[in-house]
Enzyme design. Structure first.
Site, mmCIF file in Angstrom:
data_model
loop_
_atom_site.group_PDB
_atom_site.id
_atom_site.type_symbol
_atom_site.label_atom_id
_atom_site.label_comp_id
_atom_site.label_asym_id
_atom_site.label_seq_id
_atom_site.Cartn_x
_atom_site.Cartn_y
_atom_site.Cartn_z
ATOM 1 N N ARG A 42 -2.158 -0.699 5.501
ATOM 2 C CA ARG A 42 -3.370 -1.236 4.885
ATOM 3 C C ARG A 42 -3.119 -2.629 4.309
ATOM 4 N NH1 ARG A 42 -4.807 3.803 1.061
ATOM 5 N NH2 ARG A 42 -2.593 4.193 1.376
ATOM 6 N N CYS A 94 0.861 -1.182 0.000
ATOM 7 C CA CYS A 94 0.000 0.000 0.000
ATOM 8 C C CYS A 94 0.897 1.231 0.000
ATOM 9 C CB CYS A 94 -0.974 -0.018 1.176
ATOM 10 S SG CYS A 94 -0.183 -0.152 2.781
#
Lengths: 148, 300
Positions: B252, B247
């Site tokens: 994430r 990410c």
């Protein structure tokens, strides 16, 4: 760090933070978060006046007011589940309140980096506070231009 | 494992149901010897505004990252941290946090780098616990210090570095950022400030599956069938090949790593934590812009 003389209340906030050890600085930030002033009655139903600080990850809105004595007031809203952002907004709302237009415009842009939170809060979050200050100054210039 | 797992029927469909506990299960097991509850949030003072009774706080930025080098803390640092938080090597650790457990999954992934065996997520995280009206407290953290051994990090199995990604071309890559970051319209998540990547776009051949698609409205993980439809059918991750997820800084993609590894049972999934803040600023690495994945260059 900037050497410009800070207005008293901003200098005091900075000294309060720097006098503390790192974990206690976060507790002070939490106190500020809890103390973010409520919006005055006259602005409560006017979301149209408020500008979103898009650089902040959570929904933060600010509105700059210049009163009849040309003193500056910053109003802000931020959600309870984002206490860090609320704390930043509260520092600025309290630190700038009642200052003259020129005093606010002269506040160093790196003030957020100077209050001893760069280790405890990630750079990304602090940039949100820098953006809040930048947007405050821009709004203030617009208000003053409209007044003159 | 010290504490029994959550036998819930919903979890039984996942590949490793022992990695999740429900809010009901946690409520019933609070205070069980051997169980330590950890809150890990994006917001560095959210814990102090109210947390699950008895939970300790671990912050991704101040606790898990090395303060100087861009890396995680070392074995000695991890041992000191966990000892301070009252966690032993055989503790059952349940982690929860804000934003659909985004940062909780990141903490779980870091615990896994150190081989902590029994570490689970609270399904639905902080939001679900609060929405159900369960107790929060503002009590100061009161962990009884424990002995945690110094175990050196084992990065290779679940962590990818830039060179690993260059050597991985030809195998599946998953970009879990927003569509705007993927296409190159911007380098940070919508509503986040710019954070230090010089170029925008994605790693060639990476498919776009934003991380939050794995989370339902109530912040719990989507069902096994829904996750299979997203990751296996749509993104083509069938488990035959190694996968790398990335990410912006690896938080994430830890969430996606958890989904692929523990809920879908894929083996050999790595998280590239250098992610876009490294790749988007690195010299002479290939980048694709636009909404199509683009073709994989030769592995090098």
């Amino acid at each position: 760090m900037s050497t410009v003389d800070l207005p008293g209340q901003l200098a005091e906030i900075r000294e309060d933070f720097l006098a503390l050890e790192q974990p206690d600085r976060l507790m002070l930030l939490l106190e500020f978060s809890n103390e973010l002033p409520e919006l005055p009655e006259r602005y409560r139903d006017h979301p149209d006046l408020f500008e979103r600080v898009v650089e902040c990850q959570s929904p933060v809105f600010i509105f700059v007011e210049v009163d009849a004595e040309r003193a500056v007031h910053l109003y802000a809203t931020a959600p309870a589940e984002s206490p860090t952002t609320r704390g930043f907004a509260s520092i600025l709302a309290q630190g700038l309140d009642g200052l003259s237009v020129d005093e606010v415009l002269a506040v160093p842009d790196d003030y957020p980096q100077s209050i001893g939170l760069t280790q405890a809060v990630s750079p990304l979050r602090l940039r949100g506070m820098t953006a809040m200050l930048g947007r405050t100054k821009r709004q203030l210039r617009e208000r003053v231009a409209a007044l003159d | 494992m010290t504490v029994p797992t959550d036998p819930s029927e919903t979890f039984s469909h996942y590949a490793h149901p022992e990695r999740l506990v429900s809010t009901e299960w946690l409520q019933a097991h609070l205070g069980t010897p051997g169980l330590v509850v950890v809150e890990s949030d994006e917001d560095v003072i959210l814990y102090e505004t109210g947390h699950i009774p008895g939970a300790v706080k671990i912050d991704w930025h101040t606790d898990l990252n090395d303060p100087v080098e861009r890396d995680y803390i070392d074995g000695a640092g991890f041992a000191a941290l966990l000892g301070r938080k009252g966690i032993s090597r055989d503790s059952t650790v349940v982690i929860y946090g804000d934003k659909s457990n985004w940062w909780a999954a990141y903490a779980l992934w870091v615990f896994t780098l150190f081989g902590h065996e029994d570490v689970r997520l609270l399904d639905g995280g902080r939001q679900k616990w609060i929405d159900e009206g369960r107790d929060l407290t503002r009590d100061r953290e009161a962990a009884v210090p424990a002995e945690y051994p110094v175990v050196e990090r084992s990065d290779a199995p679940i962590r990818a570095f830039k060179d690993d990604v260059l050597a991985h071309f030809g195998h599946p890559l998953v970009d879990v950022r927003s569509p705007e970051e993927y296409s190159g319209e911007r380098t940070t998540a919508p509503a986040y400030p710019e954070e230090g990547a010089l170029r925008a776009g994605h790693i060639p051949s990476a498919v776009s599956v934003p991380w939050a698609r794995a989370a339902a409205e109530d912040a719990t993980f989507r069902s096994r069938a829904e996750l299979d439809a997203i990751y296996r059918d749509e993104a083509g991750l069938n488990g035959d090949e190694p996968v790398i997820a990335y990410c912006r800084i690896g938080e994430r993609s830890s969430h996606t790593w958890f989904v692929l590894t523990h809920l879908l049972g894929l083996e050999n999934v790595r998280n590239y934590d250098g992610s876009w803040t490294e790749w988007g600023s690195a010299v002479r690495v290939p980048i694709v812009q636009g909404s199509a994945p683009g073709t994989a260059p030769a592995a090098r």
